[in-house]
Design an enzyme around this catalytic site. Structure first.
Site, short mmCIF file in Angstrom:
data_model
loop_
_atom_site.label_atom_id
_atom_site.label_comp_id
_atom_site.label_asym_id
_atom_site.label_seq_id
_atom_site.Cartn_x
_atom_site.Cartn_y
_atom_site.Cartn_z
N HIS A 76 -28.54 19.84 53.80
CA HIS A 76 -28.23 20.80 52.74
C HIS A 76 -29.13 20.52 51.54
O HIS A 76 -29.76 19.47 51.45
CB HIS A 76 -26.75 20.72 52.35
CG HIS A 76 -26.35 19.44 51.70
ND1 HIS A 76 -26.35 18.22 52.36
CD2 HIS A 76 -25.93 19.16 50.44
CE1 HIS A 76 -25.94 17.28 51.54
NE2 HIS A 76 -25.68 17.81 50.36
N HIS A 126 -28.90 19.64 48.31
CA HIS A 126 -28.65 18.85 47.12
C HIS A 126 -29.82 17.86 47.03
O HIS A 126 -30.41 17.49 48.05
CB HIS A 126 -27.31 18.10 47.21
CG HIS A 126 -26.14 18.93 46.76
ND1 HIS A 126 -24.87 18.77 47.27
CD2 HIS A 126 -26.06 19.92 45.83
CE1 HIS A 126 -24.04 19.62 46.67
NE2 HIS A 126 -24.74 20.34 45.80
N ASP A 184 -30.25 14.71 46.54
CA ASP A 184 -30.29 13.42 47.25
C ASP A 184 -30.60 13.59 48.73
O ASP A 184 -30.82 12.60 49.43
CB ASP A 184 -28.99 12.62 47.02
CG ASP A 184 -27.73 13.39 47.37
OD1 ASP A 184 -27.71 14.62 47.21
OD2 ASP A 184 -26.74 12.76 47.79
N HIS A 185 -30.64 14.82 49.21
CA HIS A 185 -30.94 15.09 50.63
C HIS A 185 -32.24 15.83 50.82
O HIS A 185 -32.63 16.09 51.96
CB HIS A 185 -29.79 15.88 51.26
CG HIS A 185 -28.49 15.15 51.18
ND1 HIS A 185 -27.95 14.47 52.24
CD2 HIS A 185 -27.66 14.95 50.12
CE1 HIS A 185 -26.82 13.88 51.85
NE2 HIS A 185 -26.62 14.16 50.58
N HIS A 216 -18.87 21.75 52.69
CA HIS A 216 -19.40 21.14 51.46
C HIS A 216 -19.58 22.29 50.45
O HIS A 216 -19.71 23.43 50.87
CB HIS A 216 -20.74 20.45 51.79
CG HIS A 216 -21.22 19.48 50.76
ND1 HIS A 216 -20.46 18.42 50.31
CD2 HIS A 216 -22.40 19.39 50.09
CE1 HIS A 216 -21.16 17.74 49.41
NE2 HIS A 216 -22.34 18.31 49.26
N ASP A 250 -22.54 14.86 54.10
CA ASP A 250 -21.95 15.68 53.04
C ASP A 250 -21.02 16.77 53.57
O ASP A 250 -21.38 17.94 53.69
CB ASP A 250 -23.04 16.23 52.12
CG ASP A 250 -23.58 15.11 51.24
OD1 ASP A 250 -23.55 13.95 51.69
OD2 ASP A 250 -23.99 15.39 50.10
N HIS A 260 -24.55 6.62 52.54
CA HIS A 260 -24.38 7.61 51.47
C HIS A 260 -23.20 7.20 50.57
O HIS A 260 -22.20 7.88 50.47
CB HIS A 260 -24.15 9.00 52.10
CG HIS A 260 -24.19 10.14 51.14
ND1 HIS A 260 -23.07 10.55 50.43
CD2 HIS A 260 -25.16 10.98 50.76
CE1 HIS A 260 -23.39 11.60 49.68
NE2 HIS A 260 -24.66 11.87 49.86
ZN LIG Z 1 -25.35 13.82 49.20
#
Ligand SMILES: [Zn+2]
Length: 295
Positions: A57, A59, A61-62, A135, A198, A256
């Protein structure tokens, strides 16, 4: 290969997410967060090692690492094509990250966005599948399934007097002089790997984890913060471990982690308290975790 293990923000000891799976000579990069290019360097992973990139996804951090990794792939003139999977609903984010700054494009990157549950790709060695997760932004988990094969049983072959080139002929043709392949072999179960990032608990989580040899799964929170986890669309250590227990996972990799926790051992304690008895790894950056050998 674990490249990074922090959720949301990197810490002094944890980079943003990033994971490289080596599978039958292919390299599959999952969820490259910020700083992934440098983590690859530290882990001894070259741009040439990559064949596929899977983003759960959009976000940061990904996915913030896509910009750097894609430019590095081009700078190094990787000689093979690279395929990228990501939620189609985030196409505009992918476009921005792919073309974040000026550079010379030298490598074909095939965009293969995901818009539904099901198979995404079939190679000689595996099928890649996606399942929708739960999510605040659209998120898909990934699963790699190797087809089942057959393992020849020497004592049965001997009992039927089959040897030498006849073994190969039997394997190719399925039967030989009234002896069938099933008579002298057993099913060798294909290996399964899943990457679940997530999400709250949902059907997709269980479907992805089912019967996996290795499950890499987020456990952002500890069990005492389950309300927060549900609210923000995440899992706790205990929830992730119960999924792994019920799905018959052989090696569970928790990762994570929220920066609010200082003791990684607590994730392990809670996963064990939840009744998971298989192999368990609480991931840290630059850790190499082998996929279990075939059963
Ligand atoms: Zn994340």
């Amino acid at each position: 290969m674990v490249l990074g293990t922090a959720s949301q923000v990197p810490t002094r000891h944890r980079n943003h997410n990033g994971y490289l799976l080596r599978w039958d000579g292919e390299g599959i990069l999952f969820d490259p967060g910020e700083g992934t290019q440098r983590q690859m360097l530290r882990a001894g992973v070259a741009a040439h090692d990559l064949n596929r990139v899977c983003v759960t996804h959009f976000h940061g951090d990904h996915s913030l690492g896509l910009a750097g990794v894609i430019q590095r792939i081009n700078l190094d003139r990787v000689p093979h094509e690279i395929t990228a999977h990501y939620p189609r609903s985030g196409q505009r984010f992918f476009d921005r990250l792919r073309y974040a700054t000026a550079y010379r494009e030298t490598v074909g990157i095939t965009e293969a966005p995901v818009a539904a549950d099901g198979p995404l790709a079939r190679t000689g060695g595996y099928t890649l599948e996606a399942r929708k997760l739960s999510h605040p932004v659209e998120s898909y988990g990934y699963r790699i399934v190797e087809p089942d094969g057959r393992r020849m049983l020497p004592e049965r072959l001997a009992a039927h007097g089959i040897k030498g080139p006849d073994v190969g002929r039997l394997q190719r043709e399925g039967s030989l002089d009234g002896v069938s392949l099933e008579d002298v072999s057993e099913v060798r179960r294909g290996q399964r790997f899943a990457f679940v990032m997530d999400t709250r608990l949902c059907d997709g989580v269980y479907a992805l984890a089912d019967g996996c040899d290795m499950l890499v799964i987020e456990s952002t929170f500890l069990d005492e913060d389950e309300e927060l986890a549900v609210e923000h669309g995440h899992l706790t250590a205990g929830q992730a471990a119960r999924v792994a227990r019920d799905a018959g996972v052989r090696h569970l990799v928790l990762t994570h982690f929220s920066q609010r926790y200082t003791d990684p051992d607590e994730f392990e304690r809670q996963a064990r308290a939840a009744g998971y008895e298989g192999e368990l790894t609480v991931a840290h950056d630059l850790l190499r975790v082998p996929v279990p050998k075939r059963r």
